[in-house]
Every structure is written in C-alpha cells, then in structure tokens.
Design an enzyme around this catalytic site. Structure first.
Site, PDB file in Angstrom:
ATOM      1  N   GLU A   1     -18.423 -50.211  44.285  1.00  0.00           N
ATOM      2  CA  GLU A   1     -19.693 -50.543  43.635  1.00  0.00           C
ATOM      3  C   GLU A   1     -19.902 -49.573  42.485  1.00  0.00           C
ATOM      4  O   GLU A   1     -19.317 -48.488  42.463  1.00  0.00           O
ATOM      5  CB  GLU A   1     -20.874 -50.375  44.609  1.00  0.00           C
ATOM      6  CG  GLU A   1     -20.926 -51.386  45.725  1.00  0.00           C
ATOM      7  CD  GLU A   1     -22.120 -51.164  46.644  1.00  0.00           C
ATOM      8  OE1 GLU A   1     -22.983 -50.321  46.318  1.00  0.00           O
ATOM      9  OE2 GLU A   1     -22.183 -51.836  47.677  1.00  0.00           O
TER      10      GLU A   1
ATOM     11  N   THR B   1     -28.076 -47.371  75.898  1.00  0.00           N
ATOM     12  CA  THR B   1     -29.126 -48.070  76.641  1.00  0.00           C
ATOM     13  C   THR B   1     -30.243 -48.588  75.723  1.00  0.00           C
ATOM     14  O   THR B   1     -31.151 -49.260  76.173  1.00  0.00           O
ATOM     15  CB  THR B   1     -29.747 -47.159  77.718  1.00  0.00           C
ATOM     16  OG1 THR B   1     -30.228 -45.967  77.089  1.00  0.00           O
ATOM     17  CG2 THR B   1     -28.733 -46.778  78.781  1.00  0.00           C
TER      18      THR B   1
ATOM     19  N   HIS C   1     -31.681 -35.013  33.374  1.00  0.00           N
ATOM     20  CA  HIS C   1     -30.409 -34.864  32.671  1.00  0.00           C
ATOM     21  C   HIS C   1     -29.281 -34.603  33.642  1.00  0.00           C
ATOM     22  O   HIS C   1     -28.124 -34.877  33.353  1.00  0.00           O
ATOM     23  CB  HIS C   1     -30.495 -33.706  31.680  1.00  0.00           C
ATOM     24  CG  HIS C   1     -31.544 -33.888  30.638  1.00  0.00           C
ATOM     25  ND1 HIS C   1     -31.434 -34.829  29.643  1.00  0.00           N
ATOM     26  CD2 HIS C   1     -32.735 -33.278  30.450  1.00  0.00           C
ATOM     27  CE1 HIS C   1     -32.514 -34.772  28.868  1.00  0.00           C
ATOM     28  NE2 HIS C   1     -33.318 -33.842  29.345  1.00  0.00           N
TER      29      HIS C   1
END
Lengths: 294, 426
Positions: A211, A17, A250
């Site tokens: 990607e 809705t 790191h």
C-alpha cells in the site's frame, strides 16, 4: 515446509474464552490447526472448544502441559502488548497479535523485547498467516486458499483475501499467506517475511501486496533484487489514485525522503523484477509471465 | 507516511471491541489527532518545556485586549506576533503570521487574519504572543519512526520555514538520534544531539528540550512533537539582555489509538475544522474521506477500499469518496455509510464491494436493502459481495432486484457505466 505455521505448529490461543477468541479458535481448529491450549487468567482448569482444548491461567502452565510453540492473541488493545511479552517470556518463538488499535508507542519496547528474546512477532493489527492444507493462525477465511508454492505477503486484510482468491480461482496455490499488519510499529516487515520465503524450499514464487505510505515495500524490493533474482515475483500496490493527504508537519516529509508514493513503490518493485499488477485479478497471469509453473 | 492520508477521519476505538476492525487495511485507518498550536504549547508547558506566554483571541477586539496586556503589562513587549490558528502548514507564507507594535495595529492585523482562509480553511482564531528578539532559529522534532520502530529525534541548526528544503539539498545538516526503545533518550544522547546542532553554548537547555520532547510524546501518546523554530532569543532590557532557548512554535499530533487512556484529548479536536460528515463517520466507526468524483464507494478494509478507488479510476470514473466500513459491520453501520455517500449531491452511482471474512455478506445485504428503502434520492447501485455468507447475500440481493457483479473489475466497470447514464439523464 511453508513458513511460520504448519503441521508442527502447536498453538496456544490467548483469550480463548472470549467471544472472538472462541470463534476464531474453533475456525482454526476446523481448518486443521493443532490448537493445544487456551489461556484466560482466572479460567484455568476449564475446557474450551467442546472439551477438546484445556484452558490455563498462564502461558507458563500452558507451555509446560502442552508444549505449545506458537501463540495467537485475541485480547483488547489495552492488554494485548502484555500477552505478547508473556508468550515471549515463556519461550514461544512465533507470536501472532491480531488486535487492532494498540497505541503505537506501546509497541516500541514490546517489539524490541521480542527481538531481544529471539522470537518473531507477526502483527499487531494483522489477519495472521495460513499455510494451505496444513494450518492457519488468525482470521483469514480458510476457504480462499489452495495448496501450492506461491508465498504471499501483504499488509492489508481484505485486499489479501481478494488477491489470494484470484490466485486460487486461477489454479495457483500458496505455500503460506502472511498478513504482516498495518500498524506503524509491527513485529515483522515485508523484508523479514521475504527472507523466510527465500529459505523455504517449498516456496517457488512470491506475491507482495503493498500500500502507499512508508518505505517497507521499497526496502523489500531492494533485497529481493539481490536475493530473489531468479524467483518469479508479482506485486500489487493499493492507493495509486489516493489523493495526496495533508501533511503532518515537516518531519513526515523529511523522514520519508520521497519514498512512500505508489509511483515510488511501483518503480522500486519493477526495478527488482516484480511484475506489478493494475488489479489483483491480474496477479495470476503476471506470475505465469514471470515464469511461474505450478 | 501513511498517517498523512487519514486525517479527514477519526475512529474512536475505545467504543469497539479490539478485534472488530482487524480486517481494515493498513493505510487509512490510523488517524492522528491534529491539535492547534495553542493546545500543543499547553502540553509542552505542562512537561516543563520553555514556552513563552500567549493568548488566544477569536475576534479583533479580543486580540486588541490581549496585545494591550502584552505591550503595556509587566513584560513590556515591544511588539506582539499574531498567528492564525489553523491545522495546516505554511501559515507564515500565506500571510497568517504578522507583527504589531500598538493596540490599534494589533486589532487591524487580527481583523485581516481572521478574515482569511488558509488552504481553504477559514481562520477563526489567532494566537497573540510577545514578539521574540530572535538570535538564531533551530529545528527540533521527535517523531515515531516506522522503519526503525522507535522514536527519532531530528534537529538542525537550519531552523525556520525552509527545513524541508534543507533536508532535500543538504541532508547532513539534519542531525538524527534514535531514542533507545527500552531505555528512552539517555542524557548522553541528548547532549550529543545538542552539540551536533551547534547548541553547545546552551547545552543544558537544549538537552532538556530534547528530553522534554520525548517525555511529551510518551506522556500524551503523540506521534509527532515538532518545534520549528526552536530559538535562541534575547530577553531583558538594554544592558541586562541575556540569551535563552525557547519553543516559539509547536506542532503535536496525537495517536488516536491511545484516546482510551487520554479521555481529555477528545476535547483537543478542533470542531471548527472538522466537517460534519467526518464527525458523523466517526460516530459510526466508519473511515470516510470526501473526494471530488461521482462514484460513491462502500468497501470493507482500507487496502481494498483504496484498490476499489484505483479500479474505478482505471475504468474511466472518479471516486466520490474513500469509505471503509471496517470489519464485522452490521446493517446499521451499512445504512449510516449509505447516508454519508448520498449526502454528496455529486454522487451519480454507488459501488459496494465487500469481501467477507469477519464481515457477513448477508448482514451487509440486509443493511443495503434497508438503506435503499430510506434513501432520499434514486442513485444506481452496483453490489459485489463475496466471502462469508456470500450465497445468502446473493439471494437477498436478487430478491430485492439489486444490480450485482461477480468480480471487482466488473463491478467497477458497471458502476462507471451507471454513473454515465445517470449523469447524462440528470
């Protein structure tokens, strides 16, 4: 057949809705998806989509009344993890989460709970999946597709559209196109979807759109080398020219261990027999080079 | 990790509806908020972790006063350490971390560090702390592990600056333990981690730090909490010295998706290290990363934006930026994106590539027409709009005499050619 979504899909839309939920539920229905129910807490008893879809207060009621077997949520980030858990708790085996911006740590226990229940989650932050000519769940424009036998899996949104449109323009149809989503913690990986395609008799070729970052493409490539050796495969990796970002402590470097660059992904995919395109528009020709015949 | 690339941009998702950016691609749009060491230490301290005291100074005089308190105050530190506060690694190697034994020396050292730039970032403040008497350095971090879909703790007895070298050449020296996704890091796991790191002599403290890192991640929605070094230090005077485990440095990055429930985190962004363009992009909910080329790019979706950059490069050009206008962009956001692109004087041509799904092509076209009307300088533009309402967009663009392209490859080629002409004319 196709995977994840198809003629057997009975979809319940969570947040039907709301403005977006309503808009995309209508678009899914227009595409031919069997939208059997909507859920908005407090609006049970109403009708959505011009009186064609009953609205329930809970997933439990929706499942009991309509036999819904697939859920798709258009719910804000703060409430989205809960909609996934509600669907899974009520026996729904395929759950899509389109919502973007869910805090990553919220998804850690949710994904574990989904897997423990034996269900499958696509997303979050994904465009959904379409099996052309049968059904679509999510927000991928229906117009870009053509029925066929190439399985497409991608972690991008509009880049997927670009690649699929190029295939459709070249007369190459798709069995199912799946956007797995770009968030750090997602329910289904490239590898999970490749396994589904491998088991689908109507999928005869694979296109993977990746990607830079993470190691999911490398992982999928290694599996495909052993298990999809005879299937024509093509891929595209975005970000070949993206500059090296500043690093995050790191830990990022230690955890990735050299994976994640475009070069690493292209090398892994080529070694696994994927033809890797320099532009999405080259994918159709590469698929045909790899032996795909429609 | 993907998130490495996003740090030039920040999105405030609390302001936008949950669905609206679903068409962004993956890599660029999660942008962890990096915070300074001093702020990170505050978060750790609040979660009960052992962090030695510190002060932040913005001038040599402030550093002198801070050093004076530490050298002559209750703790009677023999030396202080002065550390540059910048959001990049390698501060020590760049000369941004120095010791001082007197007020004068502290002022002198702070003056030198405050005059430096580290990896291009000017140092605007320093942290001053008592110098620790280090017995041994360790490494311990809690990080979101995408592949395992959970929290990973990584520890090593080979702490200090060369930890990545250790990981590459001697991976067995890195101990890895995954927290349970549903039950968290259990005591037995924290103990096992401590023993395997060789911290058996400080078991309770080490297990406490491990659990504290996970607690910190969960409390603040951090992607990363890294302590390097975690150190066993000697405290107390001669004869009364005892060993203690402390966090001597702290690196924390926060998940920007969780900012809606941590409104106070917004204040942890360091305005000193955010370019004005980045703040402007964030205000308009645009992902923007400045690059060095001449072709400005405006695209919807991160994956497609990276692809557009790749194709510009393939056509012989250099992209001037990464820019993702997100899903459902309206005319106003398009105009803001155009201003961001044109603010860079090196831009000689602009490539607009929109694949409409949620985004309506005609909305983008109207935004472009309006943006060109406001545009301060005349830069050639190539526009490609496909997908939702592409026909309406094409009509608008044709009436406004825009140069258009049908395919992405064609658009890239045209933009590169336009930049050459425009660059040669300039």
């Amino acid at each position: 057949m196709s995977i994840l979504v198809g003629r057997e899909t009975r979809l319940v839309v969570q947040g039907i809705t709301g403005r977006e939920g309503e808009f995309h539920a209508r678009s899914m229905q227009a595409y031919g998806t069997n939208v059997v129910a909507g859920v908005t807490p407090g609006k049970g008893g109403q009708q959505a989509l011009d009186g064609t879809v009953p609205v329930f207060n809970t997933i439990a009621e929706a499942v009991a009344a309509t036999g819904a077997n697939t859920a798709c949520g258009f719910v804000p980030a703060s409430g989205a993890p809960d909609t996934i858990l509600e669907a899974v708790a009520n026996g729904i085996k395929t759950v899509f989460c389109i919502t973007e911006g869910i805090p990553a740590l919220d998804m850690v226990p949710v994904v574990a709970a989904v897997h423990a229940a034996g269900s499958r989650l696509i997303g979050p932050n994904c465009p959904g999946a379409t099996s052309p000519g049968r059904a679509k769940v999510g927000i991928i424009p229906g117009s870009i597709h053509r029925e066929g036998s190439v399985g497409v899996v991608s972690r991008s949104g509009t880049l997927t559209y670009e690649a699929v449109q190029a295939m459709t323009d070249a007369g190459i149809g798709q069995s199912t196109c799946v956007g797995i989503g770009g968030d750090p913690i997602i329910g289904s990986t490239f590898l999970d979807v490749l396994k589904l395609f491998a088991a689908d008799p109507e999928t005869s070729a694979i296109v993977l759109i990746g990607e830079i970052g993470g190691a999911a493409e490398e992982e999928a490539a290694a599996w495909a080398a052993a298990n999809l050796a005879d299937v024509p495969k093509a891929a595209f990796i975005a970000g070949r020219t993206a500059p090296e970002g500043k690093r995050m402590g790191h830990a990022g470097a230690i955890i990735s261990g050299g994976a994640g660059t475009a070069a690493s992904k292209v090398a892994a995919l080529e070694a696994a027999g994927f033809r890797v395109a320099g532009s999405p528009t080259e994918l159709p020709a590469l698929l045909r080079d790899a032996g795909y015949r429609s | 990790m993907l998130i490495e690339y996003g740090e030039a941009t920040y999105l405030d998702r609390s302001r936008i509806p949950a669905w609206s950016a679903s068409e962004r691609g993956a890599a660029y749009h999660r942008c962890p908020v990096k915070i300074q060491e001093a702020d990170a230490k505050k978060l750790l301290l609040a979660q009960g972790l052992p962090v030695p005291s510190w002060e932040v100074a913005r001038s040599p005089a402030e550093a002198r006063a801070a050093a004076s308190r530490l050298l002559h105050g209750v703790g009677h530190a023999a030396q202080v350490v002065i550390k540059a506060q910048v959001l990049v690694g390698g501060r020590g190697k760049a000369g941004g971390v120095k010791l001082a034994s007197s007020d004068d020396e502290a002022e002198h050292v702070a003056d030198a560090i405050l005059g430096m730039s580290i990896k291009g970032i000017p140092v605007r403040k320093v942290l001053v702390a008592p110098a620790a008497d280090i017995v041994k350095e360790y490494y311990l971090a809690a990080v979101l592990d995408r592949a395992a879909r959970g929290i990973l703790l990584m520890g090593s007895a080979e702490g200090g600056v060369e930890i990545e070298q250790v990981a590459a050449t001697n991976p067995e020296a890195i101990v890895r333990v995954h927290a349970d996704p549903l039950l968290g890091l259990r005591d037995w796991q924290a103990r096992e981690l401590a023993f395997r790191m060789g911290l058996g002599a400080h078991l309770k403290a080490a297990a406490g730090v491990a659990k504290g890192l996970v607690k910190t991640m969960l409390a603040y929605d951090a992607d990363l909490v890294e302590i390097n070094p975690l150190a066993v230090v000697r405290e107390g005077g001669p004869g009364a010295a005892e060993e203690r485990l402390v966090c001597l440095d702290a690196k924390v990055t926060l998940d920007d998706s969780a900012l809606f429930r941590h409104p106070d985190h917004e204040a942890l962004r360091d305005p000193d290290e955010e370019a004005p363009a980045d703040a402007e992009a964030r205000r308009h909910d645009i992902s923007f990363i400045h690059l060095e080329g001449t072709i400005g790019c405006m695209v919807n979706g991160a994956g497609l934006a990276m692809t557009t950059m790749d194709l510009v490069k393939r056509a012989g050009g250099e992209p001037a930026n990464f820019l993702d206008i997100g899903g459902g962009a309206k005319a106003e956001r398009v105009a803001a994106a155009m201003r961001l692109i044109l603010a860079e004087p090196k831009v000689e041509a602009i490539l607009v590539n929109i694949f409409g799904g949620i985004t309506r092509g005609d909305e983008v076209a109207l935004g472009l027409i309006e943006a060109r009307r406001q545009q301060s300088r005349d830069v050639p533009m190539v526009v490609r709009i496909v997908g939702t309402n592409a026909a309406e967009a094409a009509k608008l663009l044709e009436e406004a005499h825009f140069e258009t392209a049908a395919s992405l490859d064609e658009a890239a080629a045209k933009a590169v050619a336009a930049a050459r002409t425009s660059g040669a004319a300039a």
